[in-house]
Write a protein that holds these residues in place. Structure first.
Motif, PDB file in Angstrom:
ATOM      1  N   PRO A 197      -9.443 -16.913   6.253  1.00  0.00           N
ATOM      2  CA  PRO A 197      -8.661 -15.706   6.013  1.00  0.00           C
ATOM      3  C   PRO A 197      -7.217 -15.983   5.641  1.00  0.00           C
ATOM      4  CG  PRO A 197      -9.102 -15.984   8.369  1.00  0.00           C
ATOM      5  CD  PRO A 197      -9.933 -16.992   7.650  1.00  0.00           C
ATOM      6  N   SER A 198      -6.706 -17.177   5.968  1.00  0.00           N
ATOM      7  CA  SER A 198      -5.309 -17.479   5.684  1.00  0.00           C
ATOM      8  C   SER A 198      -5.081 -17.762   4.204  1.00  0.00           C
ATOM      9  CB  SER A 198      -4.853 -18.687   6.513  1.00  0.00           C
ATOM     10  OG  SER A 198      -5.627 -19.822   6.200  1.00  0.00           O
ATOM     11  N   GLN A 199      -6.146 -17.974   3.446  1.00  0.00           N
ATOM     12  CA  GLN A 199      -5.994 -18.276   2.031  1.00  0.00           C
ATOM     13  C   GLN A 199      -5.878 -16.975   1.233  1.00  0.00           C
ATOM     14  OE1 GLN A 199      -9.204 -20.412   0.120  1.00  0.00           O
ATOM     15  NE2 GLN A 199      -7.747 -21.689  -0.965  1.00  0.00           N
ATOM     16  N   LYS A 200      -4.866 -16.900   0.383  1.00  0.00           N
ATOM     17  CA  LYS A 200      -4.626 -15.681  -0.372  1.00  0.00           C
ATOM     18  C   LYS A 200      -5.701 -15.506  -1.436  1.00  0.00           C
ATOM     19  CE  LYS A 200       0.348 -15.916   0.458  1.00  0.00           C
ATOM     20  NZ  LYS A 200       1.683 -16.099  -0.133  1.00  0.00           N
ATOM     21  N   ALA A 228      -1.007  -0.645 -10.480  1.00  0.00           N
ATOM     22  CA  ALA A 228      -0.617  -0.846  -9.081  1.00  0.00           C
ATOM     23  C   ALA A 228       0.331  -2.033  -8.953  1.00  0.00           C
ATOM     24  CB  ALA A 228      -1.855  -1.058  -8.216  1.00  0.00           C
ATOM     25  N   PHE A 229       0.055  -3.093  -9.681  1.00  0.00           N
ATOM     26  CA  PHE A 229       0.884  -4.301  -9.649  1.00  0.00           C
ATOM     27  C   PHE A 229       2.330  -3.970 -10.016  1.00  0.00           C
ATOM     28  CE2 PHE A 229       2.663  -8.175 -11.449  1.00  0.00           C
ATOM     29  CZ  PHE A 229       2.201  -9.179 -10.599  1.00  0.00           C
ATOM     30  N   GLN A 230       2.512  -3.179 -11.096  1.00  0.00           N
ATOM     31  CA  GLN A 230       3.864  -2.838 -11.531  1.00  0.00           C
ATOM     32  C   GLN A 230       4.538  -1.872 -10.568  1.00  0.00           C
ATOM     33  OE1 GLN A 230       5.569  -4.247 -14.244  1.00  0.00           O
ATOM     34  NE2 GLN A 230       7.217  -3.313 -13.047  1.00  0.00           N
ATOM     35  N   ILE A 231       3.783  -0.907 -10.034  1.00  0.00           N
ATOM     36  CA  ILE A 231       4.368   0.026  -9.070  1.00  0.00           C
ATOM     37  C   ILE A 231       4.860  -0.735  -7.842  1.00  0.00           C
ATOM     38  CG2 ILE A 231       3.839   1.899  -7.460  1.00  0.00           C
ATOM     39  CD1 ILE A 231       1.990   3.074  -9.586  1.00  0.00           C
ATOM     40  N   VAL A 232       4.051  -1.678  -7.361  1.00  0.00           N
ATOM     41  CA  VAL A 232       4.456  -2.481  -6.202  1.00  0.00           C
ATOM     42  C   VAL A 232       5.694  -3.305  -6.530  1.00  0.00           C
ATOM     43  CG1 VAL A 232       3.779  -4.437  -4.752  1.00  0.00           C
ATOM     44  CG2 VAL A 232       2.189  -2.550  -5.119  1.00  0.00           C
ATOM     45  N   THR A 264       5.699   6.376  -3.366  1.00  0.00           N
ATOM     46  CA  THR A 264       5.405   5.326  -4.346  1.00  0.00           C
ATOM     47  C   THR A 264       4.331   4.391  -3.813  1.00  0.00           C
ATOM     48  OG1 THR A 264       7.656   5.448  -5.236  1.00  0.00           O
ATOM     49  CG2 THR A 264       6.421   3.425  -5.664  1.00  0.00           C
ATOM     50  N   ARG A 265       4.439   4.065  -2.535  1.00  0.00           N
ATOM     51  CA  ARG A 265       3.424   3.218  -1.888  1.00  0.00           C
ATOM     52  C   ARG A 265       2.051   3.894  -1.960  1.00  0.00           C
ATOM     53  NH1 ARG A 265       5.916   3.025   2.316  1.00  0.00           N
ATOM     54  NH2 ARG A 265       7.071   1.107   1.941  1.00  0.00           N
ATOM     55  N   ALA A 266       2.012   5.189  -1.708  1.00  0.00           N
ATOM     56  CA  ALA A 266       0.753   5.931  -1.764  1.00  0.00           C
ATOM     57  C   ALA A 266       0.174   5.923  -3.179  1.00  0.00           C
ATOM     58  CB  ALA A 266       0.976   7.366  -1.289  1.00  0.00           C
ATOM     59  N   ALA A 267       1.039   6.006  -4.174  1.00  0.00           N
ATOM     60  CA  ALA A 267       0.571   5.966  -5.562  1.00  0.00           C
ATOM     61  C   ALA A 267      -0.089   4.622  -5.868  1.00  0.00           C
ATOM     62  CB  ALA A 267       1.736   6.215  -6.515  1.00  0.00           C
ATOM     63  N   ALA A 313      -7.277  -7.029  -5.318  1.00  0.00           N
ATOM     64  CA  ALA A 313      -6.723  -5.680  -5.443  1.00  0.00           C
ATOM     65  C   ALA A 313      -6.029  -5.258  -4.151  1.00  0.00           C
ATOM     66  CB  ALA A 313      -7.831  -4.691  -5.802  1.00  0.00           C
ATOM     67  N   ASP A 314      -6.666  -5.509  -3.021  1.00  0.00           N
ATOM     68  CA  ASP A 314      -6.038  -5.180  -1.735  1.00  0.00           C
ATOM     69  C   ASP A 314      -4.743  -5.958  -1.530  1.00  0.00           C
ATOM     70  OD1 ASP A 314      -7.918  -3.298  -0.884  1.00  0.00           O
ATOM     71  OD2 ASP A 314      -9.208  -4.815   0.028  1.00  0.00           O
ATOM     72  N   TYR A 315      -4.741  -7.213  -1.955  1.00  0.00           N
ATOM     73  CA  TYR A 315      -3.565  -8.066  -1.746  1.00  0.00           C
ATOM     74  C   TYR A 315      -2.359  -7.571  -2.544  1.00  0.00           C
ATOM     75  CZ  TYR A 315      -0.538 -12.166  -1.718  1.00  0.00           C
ATOM     76  OH  TYR A 315       0.537 -13.006  -1.583  1.00  0.00           O
ATOM     77  N   VAL A 316      -2.614  -6.987  -3.705  1.00  0.00           N
ATOM     78  CA  VAL A 316      -1.514  -6.483  -4.533  1.00  0.00           C
ATOM     79  C   VAL A 316      -0.654  -5.498  -3.742  1.00  0.00           C
ATOM     80  CG1 VAL A 316      -0.996  -4.959  -6.490  1.00  0.00           C
ATOM     81  CG2 VAL A 316      -2.534  -6.909  -6.797  1.00  0.00           C
ATOM     82  N   VAL A 317      -1.304  -4.653  -2.933  1.00  0.00           N
ATOM     83  CA  VAL A 317      -0.540  -3.657  -2.167  1.00  0.00           C
ATOM     84  C   VAL A 317      -0.306  -4.064  -0.722  1.00  0.00           C
ATOM     85  CG1 VAL A 317      -1.179  -1.685  -3.599  1.00  0.00           C
ATOM     86  CG2 VAL A 317      -2.678  -2.383  -1.719  1.00  0.00           C
ATOM     87  N   GLU A 318      -0.871  -5.202  -0.319  1.00  0.00           N
ATOM     88  CA  GLU A 318      -0.724  -5.627   1.068  1.00  0.00           C
ATOM     89  C   GLU A 318       0.743  -5.855   1.444  1.00  0.00           C
ATOM     90  OE1 GLU A 318      -1.841  -9.757   3.088  1.00  0.00           O
ATOM     91  OE2 GLU A 318      -3.632  -8.590   2.594  1.00  0.00           O
ATOM     92  N   ARG A 319       1.527  -6.304   0.465  1.00  0.00           N
ATOM     93  CA  ARG A 319       2.941  -6.612   0.729  1.00  0.00           C
ATOM     94  C   ARG A 319       3.770  -5.378   1.046  1.00  0.00           C
ATOM     95  NH1 ARG A 319       4.403  -9.311  -4.731  1.00  0.00           N
ATOM     96  NH2 ARG A 319       2.981  -7.673  -5.411  1.00  0.00           N
ATOM     97  N   VAL A 320       3.261  -4.198   0.656  1.00  0.00           N
ATOM     98  CA  VAL A 320       4.042  -2.973   0.879  1.00  0.00           C
ATOM     99  C   VAL A 320       3.265  -1.968   1.718  1.00  0.00           C
ATOM    100  CG1 VAL A 320       5.381  -3.235  -1.237  1.00  0.00           C
ATOM    101  CG2 VAL A 320       3.207  -1.989  -1.312  1.00  0.00           C
TER     102      VAL A 320
END
Length: 335
Positions: free
Chosen positions: A6-9, A215-219, A294-297, A327-334
């Motif tokens: 799980p530690s591997q991105k 999503a990538f750009q919004i984040v 923005t996060r919700a978007a 896909a989940d990781y893209v928004v995981e940071r926010v």
């Protein structure tokens, strides 16, 4: 490291699963960015290509092709093509934005000059089209050439929209679809095309790439106001200082009263920024909850991306899971 740790991105898991293909792509990139007649070309290109990027877009092409059962080698040409288009746009963007840093390192236009950056970017576009042709598919040439034109349109639209308070979310979405999502969607779509996937699944791959890119750009825009400088390679508030109207600010302007609108007009439209303006901008974003919105978007677009993946009935389940995790990781940071 095991792929299931799980530690591997997610992008590292993809790179590990596609190590042989990725090595071949990198080898092809290095070979095709060479120039006997203009040694500055490989110097400038290597500075950016070797600067530690994740190769996310070519990974999407490689993964999409393998996921749909492709067993030959032309997907490597397509992955290199996608990376060349991406690198060319970065070189041009840094000139347009007068950027001085990318991925924590000085930009090519700072180390060399604007002329070199623009011309080397043009060279990479030409190399990209050579690689497209070598695949022998007019459909793939059509997809990637259209993506290149859409990227240019998005960048030009951003020039007129970036500091204009009349820019709304619909215009922002057109910009994002052009400058970012167009290459994501093309990267995934051509993977399906080269694999001979059913049309409905090629459409699903394109939808996945489009939604992931948005999503990538919004984040990325969100992290500009609440990110970690060490992690992002950008200073908090760079977009504000550069007078860019991104989604958090667009949402704040839509909810602004007269005094708040006057503030945004002075700082964004007219560019008259004073000490303390960034802090006040952050206060307004918080007041109207635009960072949360923005996060919700972004989360909404990720849900659409994952829904598209779920429609890939003939896909390799291991790759489908990795793309869903990405896909989940893209928004995981926010999140």
């Amino acid at each position: 490291m095991s792929l299931d740790q799980p530690s591997q991105k997610p992008h590292d898991r993809l790179a590990a699963a596609l190590a042989e293909d990725l090595d071949a792509t990198n080898e092809l990139i290095r070979a095709r960015m060479a120039s006997e007649n203009a040694p500055r070309i490989p110097e400038v290109t290597a500075h950016l290509v070797e600067a530690g990027g994740k190769r996310l877009r070519p990974l999407l092409t490689l993964a999409s092709a393998r996921m749909m059962g492709y067993e030959e080698s032309h997907h490597v040409h397509l992955a290199a093509t996608v990376e060349f288009i991406h690198t060319a746009t970065l070189l041009h963007d840094d000139v347009v934005d007068e950027s001085r840093q990318r991925r924590g390192k000085p930009t090519a236009n700072l180390l060399w000059d604007n002329k070199s950056s623009v011309l080397v970017g043009d060279y990479l576009f030409a190399r990209a089209f050579q690689l497209m042709v070598e695949c022998g598919s007019l459909r793939i040439l059509d997809i990637l050439s259209n993506a290149s034109a859409t990227i240019a349109e998005g960048e030009v639209l951003q020039l007129s929209a970036a500091s204009n308070l009349a820019t709304d979310e619909a215009v922002y979405l057109r910009v994002v679809r052009g400058k970012t999502a167009a290459l994501f969607s093309a990267a995934t779509e051509v993977g399906g095309v080269i694999a001979g996937a059913p049309e409905v699944e090629i459409d699903a791959l394109r939808t996945y790439g489009d939604a992931l890119g948005i999503a990538f750009q919004i984040v990325d825009d969100l992290l500009d106001y609440e990110g970690d400088t060490k992690a992002t390679g950008k200073n908090v508030g760079d977009d504000f200082r550069e007078r860019k109207l991104t989604l958090p600010v667009i949402k704040a302007i839509a909810a602004a009263d007269a005094d708040e609108r006057a503030f945004w007009s002075r700082t964004i439209e007219k560019g008259r920024q004073e000490e303390g303006d960034l802090d006040h901008a952050l206060t307004l974003l918080d007041r109207h909850g635009t960072l949360d919105a923005t996060r919700a978007a972004a989360l909404g677009w990720i849900a659409e991306a994952k829904e598209a993946l779920a429609a890939l009935d003939s896909a390799d389940p291991a790759f489908r899971e990795m793309l869903a995790d990405l896909a989940d990781y893209v928004v995981e940071r926010v999140s």
